[in-house]
Design a protein around this motif. Structure first.
Motif, mmCIF file in Angstrom:
data_model
loop_
_atom_site.group_PDB
_atom_site.id
_atom_site.type_symbol
_atom_site.label_atom_id
_atom_site.label_comp_id
_atom_site.label_asym_id
_atom_site.label_seq_id
_atom_site.Cartn_x
_atom_site.Cartn_y
_atom_site.Cartn_z
ATOM 1 N N THR A 161 0.860 -1.410 0.043
ATOM 2 C CA THR A 161 0.043 -0.337 -0.020
ATOM 3 C C THR A 161 1.039 1.510 0.091
ATOM 4 O O THR A 161 0.725 2.152 -0.788
ATOM 5 C CB THR A 161 -0.714 0.007 1.507
ATOM 6 O OG1 THR A 161 -2.337 -0.861 0.962
ATOM 7 C CG2 THR A 161 -1.957 1.544 1.023
ATOM 8 N N LEU A 162 1.680 1.381 0.469
ATOM 9 C CA LEU A 162 2.947 2.816 0.519
ATOM 10 C C LEU A 162 3.743 2.366 -0.323
ATOM 11 O O LEU A 162 3.308 3.939 -1.055
ATOM 12 C CB LEU A 162 3.822 2.047 1.862
ATOM 13 C CG LEU A 162 3.051 2.224 3.627
ATOM 14 C CD1 LEU A 162 4.558 1.929 4.692
ATOM 15 C CD2 LEU A 162 2.774 3.348 3.873
ATOM 16 N N LEU A 163 3.876 2.095 -1.145
ATOM 17 C CA LEU A 163 4.276 1.825 -2.376
ATOM 18 C C LEU A 163 3.512 2.040 -3.483
ATOM 19 O O LEU A 163 3.877 2.848 -4.386
ATOM 20 C CB LEU A 163 5.680 -0.060 -2.438
ATOM 21 C CG LEU A 163 6.430 -0.387 -1.886
ATOM 22 C CD1 LEU A 163 7.098 -1.928 -2.242
ATOM 23 C CD2 LEU A 163 7.379 1.254 -2.425
ATOM 24 N N ALA A 164 2.627 1.115 -3.357
ATOM 25 C CA ALA A 164 1.724 2.079 -4.653
ATOM 26 C C ALA A 164 1.723 3.384 -4.339
ATOM 27 O O ALA A 164 1.579 4.033 -5.288
ATOM 28 C CB ALA A 164 0.265 0.665 -4.333
ATOM 29 N N GLY A 165 1.358 3.603 -3.000
ATOM 30 C CA GLY A 165 1.364 5.333 -3.373
ATOM 31 C C GLY A 165 1.792 5.970 -3.928
ATOM 32 O O GLY A 165 1.803 7.093 -4.289
ATOM 33 N N ASP A 224 1.035 -13.711 -13.481
ATOM 34 C CA ASP A 224 0.090 -14.157 -13.508
ATOM 35 C C ASP A 224 -0.020 -15.625 -13.913
ATOM 36 O O ASP A 224 0.846 -16.473 -15.295
ATOM 37 C CB ASP A 224 -0.502 -14.074 -15.182
ATOM 38 C CG ASP A 224 -1.887 -14.473 -14.737
ATOM 39 O OD1 ASP A 224 -2.363 -15.415 -14.806
ATOM 40 O OD2 ASP A 224 -2.340 -13.952 -16.583
ATOM 41 N N PRO A 225 0.162 -16.925 -12.950
ATOM 42 C CA PRO A 225 -0.929 -16.611 -11.934
ATOM 43 C C PRO A 225 -0.231 -16.108 -10.944
ATOM 44 O O PRO A 225 0.702 -16.136 -10.616
ATOM 45 C CB PRO A 225 -1.283 -18.277 -12.185
ATOM 46 C CG PRO A 225 -0.017 -19.396 -12.448
ATOM 47 C CD PRO A 225 -0.245 -18.662 -13.510
ATOM 48 N N GLY A 226 -2.050 -15.519 -10.321
ATOM 49 C CA GLY A 226 -0.568 -14.866 -8.575
ATOM 50 C C GLY A 226 -2.429 -14.397 -8.290
ATOM 51 O O GLY A 226 -3.426 -14.883 -8.395
ATOM 52 N N SER A 227 -1.968 -14.014 -6.919
ATOM 53 C CA SER A 227 -2.942 -13.343 -6.092
ATOM 54 C C SER A 227 -3.958 -12.041 -6.769
ATOM 55 O O SER A 227 -3.450 -11.366 -7.081
ATOM 56 C CB SER A 227 -1.899 -12.974 -4.883
ATOM 57 O OG SER A 227 -3.221 -12.677 -4.010
ATOM 58 N N GLN A 228 -4.716 -12.861 -6.496
ATOM 59 C CA GLN A 228 -6.086 -11.788 -6.768
ATOM 60 C C GLN A 228 -6.547 -10.639 -5.941
ATOM 61 O O GLN A 228 -6.837 -9.604 -6.449
ATOM 62 C CB GLN A 228 -7.564 -12.368 -7.327
ATOM 63 C CG GLN A 228 -8.514 -11.542 -7.413
ATOM 64 C CD GLN A 228 -8.720 -11.630 -8.426
ATOM 65 O OE1 GLN A 228 -9.347 -11.745 -8.873
ATOM 66 N NE2 GLN A 228 -9.679 -9.720 -8.782
ATOM 67 N N GLU A 229 -6.535 -10.820 -5.145
ATOM 68 C CA GLU A 229 -6.242 -9.874 -3.799
ATOM 69 C C GLU A 229 -5.015 -8.338 -4.530
ATOM 70 O O GLU A 229 -5.325 -7.512 -3.867
ATOM 71 C CB GLU A 229 -6.067 -10.069 -2.753
ATOM 72 C CG GLU A 229 -7.145 -11.168 -2.063
ATOM 73 C CD GLU A 229 -6.776 -11.036 -0.636
ATOM 74 O OE1 GLU A 229 -7.518 -10.836 0.283
ATOM 75 O OE2 GLU A 229 -5.354 -11.516 -0.365
ATOM 76 N N GLN A 230 -4.087 -9.218 -5.156
ATOM 77 C CA GLN A 230 -2.954 -7.696 -5.035
ATOM 78 C C GLN A 230 -4.153 -7.050 -6.287
ATOM 79 O O GLN A 230 -3.392 -5.500 -6.459
ATOM 80 C CB GLN A 230 -1.705 -7.989 -6.258
ATOM 81 C CG GLN A 230 -0.965 -8.775 -4.718
ATOM 82 C CD GLN A 230 -0.125 -10.021 -5.528
ATOM 83 O OE1 GLN A 230 0.260 -9.496 -7.072
ATOM 84 N NE2 GLN A 230 0.539 -10.586 -5.073
ATOM 85 N N GLU A 234 -6.829 -5.740 -6.786
ATOM 86 C CA GLU A 234 -7.818 -4.934 -5.782
ATOM 87 C C GLU A 234 -6.644 -3.903 -5.330
ATOM 88 O O GLU A 234 -7.400 -3.135 -5.013
ATOM 89 C CB GLU A 234 -8.743 -5.801 -4.597
ATOM 90 C CG GLU A 234 -9.164 -6.713 -5.574
ATOM 91 C CD GLU A 234 -10.006 -7.351 -4.339
ATOM 92 O OE1 GLU A 234 -10.911 -6.297 -3.864
ATOM 93 O OE2 GLU A 234 -10.578 -8.645 -4.527
ATOM 94 N N LEU A 235 -5.730 -4.381 -4.571
ATOM 95 C CA LEU A 235 -5.309 -4.022 -3.594
ATOM 96 C C LEU A 235 -4.311 -2.081 -5.048
ATOM 97 O O LEU A 235 -4.489 -1.297 -4.210
ATOM 98 C CB LEU A 235 -3.929 -4.137 -2.715
ATOM 99 C CG LEU A 235 -2.585 -3.728 -1.863
ATOM 100 C CD1 LEU A 235 -2.189 -5.372 -0.708
ATOM 101 C CD2 LEU A 235 -1.582 -2.895 -2.492
ATOM 102 N N PHE A 236 -3.603 -2.511 -5.863
ATOM 103 C CA PHE A 236 -3.355 -1.454 -5.946
ATOM 104 C C PHE A 236 -4.376 -0.744 -7.091
ATOM 105 O O PHE A 236 -4.273 0.520 -7.255
ATOM 106 C CB PHE A 236 -2.344 -2.018 -7.588
ATOM 107 C CG PHE A 236 -1.065 -2.639 -7.050
ATOM 108 C CD1 PHE A 236 -0.243 -2.082 -6.633
ATOM 109 C CD2 PHE A 236 -1.027 -3.688 -6.472
ATOM 110 C CE1 PHE A 236 1.317 -1.724 -6.047
ATOM 111 C CE2 PHE A 236 0.539 -4.591 -6.293
ATOM 112 C CZ PHE A 236 1.520 -3.600 -6.402
#
Length: 462
Positions: free
Chosen positions: A182-186, A200-206, A208-210
């Motif tokens: 979250t800090l890095l995305a900001g 890909d494949p990878g975490s779906q939640e990533q 949403e987070l970004f």
């Protein structure tokens, strides 16, 4: 379409307020409507031109919204058939690890260590001693970068175990990987980034987070050598998140050639590589390869966490960002939550300095290797046509199923019989997925794992 409304805008914006960033607001509300079931599986959605007209946005923005939701698995677009809500998306793409915990007969979901193996006595001792070590002034608001004694211990540990190049002043203590991301995305969004490459494949939640930080996730395929750097190079991304030591979920390690190519890309384009080193401590066939960060600290942000080695409940992790990002990230940490709790940090300092963490890792490596071996033996005996991959490290294996198997249907059938597993296809965002199951084995004893495999075999045969 649903007969109680005439335009999608009525469903998504009942208050008539699109917000300051209507494209992002549209994407968020579409996602929520699909997950909640207000937009049902198979329901046809407006064309991109119609969508743009309803929400007063450019058609290119509407196309980008559909493309992002398609990458996340929420919608399906086919030439000549338009866009519709994908099947079976009213639930998260990967079994959720949040909310009240369900007690499964056989809990084989990935993502957790053995919570029963948490060293309660050693942690309580570290907590008491760590608290005693804190001065009165240190019970005030903490340094947002983290307690200096903890950063000092971690710098030594990471250099010794993962070859990370860092001084204590280079570290930021976080609440875990998602806090660091979250800090890095900001920081990336403030620098003008609008997208980030994701495995890909990878975490779906990533995704949403970004997306919540204004960044679009771009799926970059993974093969048996790790992330496809050639695909990344052709993309417009200037940041990428990877799991090089043990790719999640496939379990492959990033090959030496790919490591060199990835860092060459980062240097030539001045891009950022985010290295999620989530469970590198658990390698069973050889010593783990050193952290990618050691090869180029100026272009790699290194992330670590206690969630896979101790327990997610501790909410502690760390980040070693490139020097050019450090000041901004510490500022963001201060403004986000004023820093992590000093008492917990003091306990971890003691836990590290006393050798308790090293002892815990040695003990759990043996524990998890025995459980992995029991799982593989049971699979060979009861499900010989299912091929396990990614078995050399970590806390889970991937089972490649016979071609044509519907892994989502199988996962649902197993859940009906109180057996929790994850469908590999739910981690895939582009192209056809190889059917498979992702099985976490850390939380079950060898006998329970053998019983679980027998129960899976019964349901798979049915």
């Amino acid at each position: 379409m649903t007969d109680t409304w005439t335009t999608l805008r009525e469903v998504l914006l009942p208050d008539g307020a699109p917000g300051r960033q209507p494209g992002r607001e549209l994407e968020r509300r579409l996602r929520e409507a699909i997950r909640s079931g207000r937009l049902r599986a198979g329901e046809r959605l407006p064309s991109s031109r119609d969508l743009a007209g309803q929400f007063g946005i450019a058609r290119g923005t509407a196309v980008a919204v559909y493309r992002q939701l398609g990458a996340e698995g929420y919608v399906v677009s086919q030439h000549g058939s338009g866009t519709k809500v994908a099947d079976s998306v009213a639930e998260p793409a990967v079994p959720a690890e949040t909310g009240p915990a369900r007690s499964w007969r056989y809990g084989l979901g990935p993502g957790l260590p053995s919570l029963a193996a948490f060293p309660r006595s050693a942690w309580l001792a570290a907590l008491r001693k760590g608290l005693a070590d804190l001065d009165d002034v240190e019970l005030g608001y903490p340094d947002p970068a983290g307690l200096l004694p903890l950063r000092t211990e971690l710098a030594g540990y990471l250099g010794r175990v993962r070859a990370v190049v860092a001084e204590p002043s280079d570290l930021v203590i976080t609440h875990g990987t998602f806090d660091a991301l979250t800090l890095l995305a900001g920081a990336l969004q403030a620098q003008g980034h609008r997208e980030i490459g994701l495995e890909d494949p990878g975490s779906q939640e990533q995704y949403e987070l970004f997306a919540n930080r204004g960044l679009t996730g771009r799926p970059i395929p993974v093969d048996d050598e790790g992330i496809r750097v050639d695909v990344l190079t052709r993309s417009s991304c200037r940041a990428v998140l990877i799991t090089p030591a043990h790719q999640y979920p496939l379990g492959v390690s990033l090959s030496p050639d790919r490591r060199r190519a990835l860092l060459q890309w980062a240097r030539s384009t001045d891009s950022l590589v985010i290295e999620d080193d989530y469970d590198a401590e658990y390698r069973y066939d050889r010593a783990p390869v050193g952290a990618l960060q050691s090869m180029d600290p100026d272009h790699v942000a290194y992330l670590g966490t206690l969630s896979k080695t101790l327990a997610p409940a501790l909410r502690l992790g760390w980040m070693v960002p490139p020097a050019r990002l450090l000041t901004d990230l510490v500022r963001r940490k201060r403004l986000d939550d004023r820093g992590c709790g000093s008492v917990e940090q003091a306990a971890l300092t003691r836990f590290l300095s006393s050798g308790s963490y090293d002892r815990h890792l040695r003990r759990t490596r043996l524990l998890y290797r025995d459980r992995r071996d029991a799982l593989l033996e049971a699979l060979a005996a009861d499900l010989p046509d299912w091929r396990p991959i990614g078995i050399a490290a970590g806390l889970h294996v991937v089972l490649q199923l016979p071609p044509g198997t519907d892994d989502r249907a199988l996962t649902a059938r197993l859940a009906d019989h109180d057996i929790r597993v994850a469908a590999l296809s739910r981690y895939t965002h582009t192209g056809p997925a190889t059917p498979g199951l992702v099985l976490g084995y850390a939380g079950l004893t060898p006998d329970r794992l053998r019983s679980a495999v027998r129960a899976i075999a019964v349901q798979a045969g049915g």
